[in-house]
Write a protein that holds these residues in place. Structure first.
Motif, PDB file in Angstrom:
ATOM      1  N   GLU A  98       3.460  10.523 -28.755  1.00  0.00           N
ATOM      2  CA  GLU A  98       3.984  11.681 -28.033  1.00  0.00           C
ATOM      3  C   GLU A  98       3.094  11.966 -26.836  1.00  0.00           C
ATOM      4  OE1 GLU A  98       5.053  15.133 -30.507  1.00  0.00           O
ATOM      5  OE2 GLU A  98       4.478  13.877 -32.198  1.00  0.00           O
ATOM      6  N   ILE A  99       3.709  12.325 -25.717  1.00  0.00           N
ATOM      7  CA  ILE A  99       2.953  12.662 -24.521  1.00  0.00           C
ATOM      8  C   ILE A  99       2.083  13.888 -24.796  1.00  0.00           C
ATOM      9  CG2 ILE A  99       4.721  14.141 -23.488  1.00  0.00           C
ATOM     10  CD1 ILE A  99       2.571  11.620 -21.583  1.00  0.00           C
ATOM     11  N   LYS A 100       0.893  13.909 -24.238  1.00  0.00           N
ATOM     12  CA  LYS A 100      -0.088  14.994 -24.373  1.00  0.00           C
ATOM     13  C   LYS A 100      -0.608  15.155 -25.808  1.00  0.00           C
ATOM     14  CE  LYS A 100       1.411  17.544 -20.361  1.00  0.00           C
ATOM     15  NZ  LYS A 100       1.620  18.818 -19.734  1.00  0.00           N
ATOM     16  N   HIS A 101      -0.499  14.130 -26.616  1.00  0.00           N
ATOM     17  CA  HIS A 101      -1.038  14.151 -27.978  1.00  0.00           C
ATOM     18  C   HIS A 101      -1.903  12.918 -28.211  1.00  0.00           C
ATOM     19  CE1 HIS A 101       2.337  16.984 -28.466  1.00  0.00           C
ATOM     20  NE2 HIS A 101       1.515  17.563 -29.316  1.00  0.00           N
ATOM     21  N   CYS A 102      -2.792  12.621 -27.281  1.00  0.00           N
ATOM     22  CA  CYS A 102      -3.544  11.369 -27.332  1.00  0.00           C
ATOM     23  C   CYS A 102      -4.381  11.239 -28.603  1.00  0.00           C
ATOM     24  CB  CYS A 102      -4.416  11.202 -26.099  1.00  0.00           C
ATOM     25  SG  CYS A 102      -5.688  12.470 -25.903  1.00  0.00           S
ATOM     26  N   TYR A 103      -4.998  12.324 -29.073  1.00  0.00           N
ATOM     27  CA  TYR A 103      -5.848  12.232 -30.265  1.00  0.00           C
ATOM     28  C   TYR A 103      -5.012  11.870 -31.487  1.00  0.00           C
ATOM     29  CZ  TYR A 103      -8.897  14.590 -27.014  1.00  0.00           C
ATOM     30  OH  TYR A 103      -9.618  14.904 -25.895  1.00  0.00           O
ATOM     31  N   HIS A 104      -3.875  12.520 -31.634  1.00  0.00           N
ATOM     32  CA  HIS A 104      -2.993  12.212 -32.764  1.00  0.00           C
ATOM     33  C   HIS A 104      -2.360  10.833 -32.608  1.00  0.00           C
ATOM     34  CE1 HIS A 104      -3.246  15.950 -34.991  1.00  0.00           C
ATOM     35  NE2 HIS A 104      -3.306  16.559 -33.829  1.00  0.00           N
ATOM     36  N   PRO A 148      -2.210   4.233 -26.566  1.00  0.00           N
ATOM     37  CA  PRO A 148      -0.841   4.460 -27.046  1.00  0.00           C
ATOM     38  C   PRO A 148      -0.114   5.581 -26.308  1.00  0.00           C
ATOM     39  CG  PRO A 148      -2.425   5.205 -28.680  1.00  0.00           C
ATOM     40  CD  PRO A 148      -3.204   4.523 -27.599  1.00  0.00           C
ATOM     41  N   THR A 149      -0.833   6.476 -25.661  1.00  0.00           N
ATOM     42  CA  THR A 149      -0.189   7.593 -24.966  1.00  0.00           C
ATOM     43  C   THR A 149       0.204   7.193 -23.547  1.00  0.00           C
ATOM     44  OG1 THR A 149      -1.531   9.132 -26.252  1.00  0.00           O
ATOM     45  CG2 THR A 149      -0.424  10.015 -24.290  1.00  0.00           C
ATOM     46  N   TRP A 150      -0.771   6.820 -22.735  1.00  0.00           N
ATOM     47  CA  TRP A 150      -0.475   6.537 -21.330  1.00  0.00           C
ATOM     48  C   TRP A 150       0.325   5.250 -21.152  1.00  0.00           C
ATOM     49  CZ3 TRP A 150      -5.666   8.007 -18.525  1.00  0.00           C
ATOM     50  CH2 TRP A 150      -5.735   9.403 -18.457  1.00  0.00           C
TER      51      TRP A 150
END
Length: 135
Positions: A8-14, A60-62
């Protein structure tokens, strides 16, 4: 894509945590996987998390949500094994750690190059603010 299809965008840690967790269920040897937190440079520097497998980094985010994929520069603060990540998550109210968590709560797990970043943090206004909150 297979390990992080639900990023999910803006959830890089998760996203990074879930990528390692998913890999742990599908791969027998997790020794070469790392959860990485640090600073990533896009347009501006941001606290960010990504994954390391062997000597390759994967975001995985960007990579999923930007046209150009990986950004210009990544500066790791900590690279945690899956076992270290699970210990930190349990100690951190079951949340994957961010760079500030690693700098303030787990200095023993910092990468060697992060010492200068820790010194800069200790001298920053953010450190003084966090210290005031903890009192």
């Amino acid at each position: 894509e297979g390990f992080s299809a639900d990023a999910e965008i803006k959830h890089c840690y998760h996203n990074s945590y879930k990528t390692l967790r998913n890999a742990s269920m599908q791969v027998s040897d997790m020794d070469e996987w790392r959860y990485v937190v640090g600073i990533a440079m896009g347009v501006i520097p941001v606290n960010h998390s990504w994954v390391k497998y062997r000597n390759d980094y994967y975001d995985p985010t960007w990579e999923r949500f930007t046209e150009d994929g990986i950004r210009d520069k990544y500066y790791p603060v900590a690279e945690l094994t899956y076992a270290e990540l699970m210990e930190v998550v349990m100690d951190n109210d079951y949340l994957p750690p961010c760079a500030i968590d690693m700098l303030t709560k787990y200095p023993e797990l910092l990468v060697k190059d992060a010492a200068a970043l820790r010194k800069a943090y200790d001298e920053s206004r953010v450190a003084k603010y966090v210290e005031g909150l903890e009192r």
